[in-house]
Design an enzyme around this catalytic site. Structure first.
Site: not given
Length: 742
Positions: A32-33, A250, A604, A219-220
């Protein structure tokens, strides 16, 4: 820059798309980043956009700084013009330039949460409350909720109060705003609200900023709230591009106001929006992803996707049920040692995740016993938490009346109106007699001291409760865990904690301490209260581990955005995870958020994922806990394991492990690694599960009685013929079951 070489097909599409409005659904570990960073670089390097025409919004300042660094490394000449900020950072930046239009100076001060609380404490006094009263937390929460709804005091008209203190909270809110205005200050919520107000009501300002920004990237985006989204909408002009990256699966911050429907239903606002799904995972094995995919598929409010990896299948997810919480912790620690000693992993590769901070106690015990270094993030070590230190200070005074350090800690806890002047007077008087403060106050009469009658009476009442508890423990008529609980309740400590904003969580920690004492008594029926305190002293004296190779412990919320080769998700029991309160308060929506939280926890893990649970009585929940529904929903099967507890000494008949003092041998006392099958539905009972209500009890000291209740952890409540009702250990050597004619 070779984008084709550095990005996969879906990532490349997301980075190079020419659509005006783009929604990137980026699954966990899908880059994503990376995509967001390359998109900004692509706009500048390939499309020719000036850096200052781009506004990128991130969730944290840390991520903003990391993205700036990455882009600067790719495009060194654009570093000074990059505008990558959080929502609050951008709002503050905007207000410094534009707030003068509402007659506010650009030099305004920003109040943080601590400043806000301090101001509220001063204000509540004006309304007849004390600074430590629960109203402070209620008012802070009320103000936050009102601002999330964009309502200042003048916008609120209470017809029927939603809760008893709402009218007071509104007046406190009003005074809070007046005081902030006098100080020329804004709190965090004000930053967004004032920015929105100016953009809405001052067209010239709005037009200026709309012309300045051509591209907005967020973002997010699943964590965006309504106020933040309104800010974005005010900045849009007809040809502004909107590029949002997020994952509805998420969304774990709805309790902070996050609204995932903004992401899910963005096409209602921007009908021409194009969606790109990033579902190739670069983090986890396929077995881990299969479990996460199956679990999250039970959620209805989501964009359907299944994460996959082109790497190998990997190890199966391990799910272990253990008889007790401590047995669970011991299993985790034995497995950590095996991974380090035999599989080549480092401690830094391993993370233990849990739903709530109070769950760390058993794992801290076992990590200590197994000599495994660890560090807790997002919370303090259990015995270093304020409320635990308070309660243990009372316990220490039961054993040692000369402990001035413990007495000073609890002299005004709960509050007894003891100010600094009175405290100094008491210490001076006690010092002049050569006695400890406890002993001096216990023995002194009113005509022998300058301490006021009110303060002296309050302190003597507290000391009397400690004396009663000491006498009861010395009589050995009742299990000492019950005596200690009664003492802490009697001094009003629960009421004291519940007046605080986080009182619920702190009281759960105290209940976890009670549960710890019960477990110790059960597994060491001949041990004394002194033995327990000695063990606690050894554990709490351990130094904090600052650097080096250590296992990481944290809540799942804290772990958002992180990854580890090995992850243990512990205490996956129904009522704990999913959290019982979340289910009760929010129903279906609460369950979906808890499931998303479990999904985040699973994703994770990179190489190995362990899920563990216990089947023992939970003192916090007040019941025996079963397996979390998330285990079945993730397609996993449970293997039952029963192992001896290393911290409590299992079934050893003497003292716990730490009682061996300098002769203690960790290798000698380490539990066996061999798993033992056990009935999953039955909690560990240590051989006393045959007690039933109505059974006759024969006690060597207390005589004959009848069982009237089973309390869990081996404790039974007995009505004795001569000594009344007592709570005792069912497996104590002095206890036996009477026959039919007993």
């Amino acid at each position: 820059m070779n984008y084709e070489k550095e990005l996969n097909e879906r990532q490349l599409e997301a980075v190079t798309s020419s659509y005006q409005h783009l929604r990137i659904i980026a699954g966990a570990g899908s880059g994503k980043t990376r995509v967001l960073t390359y998109r900004i670089a692509y706009l500048i390097d390939e499309v020719g956009v000036e850096p200052w025409k781009i506004l990128a919004i991130t969730f944290t300042n840390k991520v903003a700084a990391e993205m700036k660094t990455r882009i600067t490394n790719m495009l060194p000449n654009c570093s000074k013009d990059l505008n990558i900020r959080t929502f609050h950072s951008f709002a503050a930046f905007f207000l410094r330039k534009e707030i003068s239009v509402i007659n506010y100076p650009s030099s305004f001060t920003i109040l943080d949460e601590e400043d806000q609380t301090r101001l509220l404490k001063d204000i509540v006094v004006e309304f007849g409350y004390k600074k430590g009263d629960k109203i402070v937390g209620l008012a802070a929460g009320y103000i936050g909720k009102c601002k999330l709804l964009e309502k200042y005091p003048d916008d609120i008209n209470i017809i029927k109060p939603a809760f008893a203190e709402e009218k007071d909270c509104l007046e406190i809110y009003r005074r809070y705003e007046e005081e902030k205005a006098k100080m020329l200050s804004l709190d965090f919520d004000d930053l967004l609200l004032k920015a929105n107000y100016i953009l809405e009501n001052y067209p010239d300002v709005r037009f200026k900023w709309q012309q300045r920004i051509d591209h907005i990237l967020v973002d997010e985006f699943q964590d965006t709230n309504n106020v933040e989204f309104k800010l974005i909408k005010y900045l849009l002009k007809p040809f502004t591009t909107v590029y949002v990256v997020g994952d509805p699966d998420q969304t774990i911050y709805t309790w902070r106001g996050a609204n995932q429907n903004i992401l899910l239903k963005l096409n209602d606002i921007l009908p021409d929006i194009e969606t790109v799904i990033l579902d190739r995972n670069y983090r986890s094995t396929q077995n881990i992803l299969n479990s996460a995919n199956k679990l999250i598929s039970y959620n209805k409010e989501r964009v359907k996707k299944d994460l996959y990896t082109e790497e190998n299948l990997g190890a199966k997810v391990v799910v272990k049920n253990n008889g007790s919480g401590q047995t669970e912790a011991d299993y985790v620690c034995r497995e950590i040692n095996r991974l380090v000693q035999n599989e080549g992993y480092k401690l830094r590769d391993i993370c233990i995740l849990y739903r709530s901070n109070y769950l760390t106690l058993d794992f801290e015990h076992s990590l200590m016993a197994h000599q495994i270094q660890y560090k807790i993030y997002g919370g303090q070590k259990f015995y270093q938490r304020r409320e635990i230190k308070d309660v243990l200070a009372y316990f220490h005074l039961i054993v040692n009346t000369k402990d001035d350090i413990s007495f000073k800690r609890i002299m005004n806890v709960p509050r007894r109106g003891i100010g600094e002047t009175t405290e100094n007077l008491i210490y001076d008087e006690a010092r002049s007699t050569g006695k400890s403060v406890y002993e001096y106050l216990r023995d002194v009469s009113q005509d022998e001291t300058q301490v006021s009658k009110r303060c002296l009476d309050s302190l003597k009442a507290m000391i009397q409760r400690i004396e009663i508890a000491r006498d009861d423990i010395n009589k050995s008529e009742e299990v000492f865990s019950k005596i200690l609980e009664d003492m802490i309740y009697s001094i009003g400590y629960q009421d004291y904690l519940m007046k605080e904003d986080d009182g619920d969580e702190r009281w759960e920690n105290v209940k976890a301490l009670f549960e710890d004492i019960r477990h110790y008594s059960k597994n060491n029926p001949e041990s004394t209260f002194d033995d327990y305190l000695q063990n606690i002293a050894l554990v709490s004296a351990q130094d904090e581990i600052e650097d080096g190779d250590y296992v990481t412990l944290m809540t799942v919320h804290t772990a958002k955005g992180l990854e580890f080769p090995v992850v243990f998700i512990v205490r996956l029991n129904q009522g704990i995870f999913p959290n019982q309160r979340a289910l009760m308060e929010s129903g279906f929506k609460g369950l979906e958020e808890e499931r998303r939280l479990a999904y985040v926890a699973m994703t994770r893990a990179k190489k190995l994922l362990y899920i563990t649970l216990s089947s023992s009585f939970s003192y916090v929940l007040g019941s025996v806990t079963g397996p979390s529904q998330f285990i079945k929903e993730s397609g996993n099967a449970v293997e039952e394991v029963h192992s001896q507890s290393s911290f409590y000494g299992g079934n050893r008949q003497k003292k716990s492990l730490f009682d061996d003092g300098p002769n203690f041998n960790f290798e000698r006392d380490r539990p066996s690694r061999e798993p033992v099958k056990q009935d999953f539905d039955q909690p560990e009972t240590n051989g006393i599960d045959d007690w039933k209500v109505g059974d006759t009890v024969i006690h060597k000291k207390l005589g004959k009685g009848k069982v009237i209740a089973l309390e869990g952890d081996g404790i039974i409540t007995v009505e004795f013929e001569e000594h009344g009702r007592k709570s005792i250990l069912g497996n104590h050597p002095a206890v036996s079951k009477g026959g039919l004619d007993a």
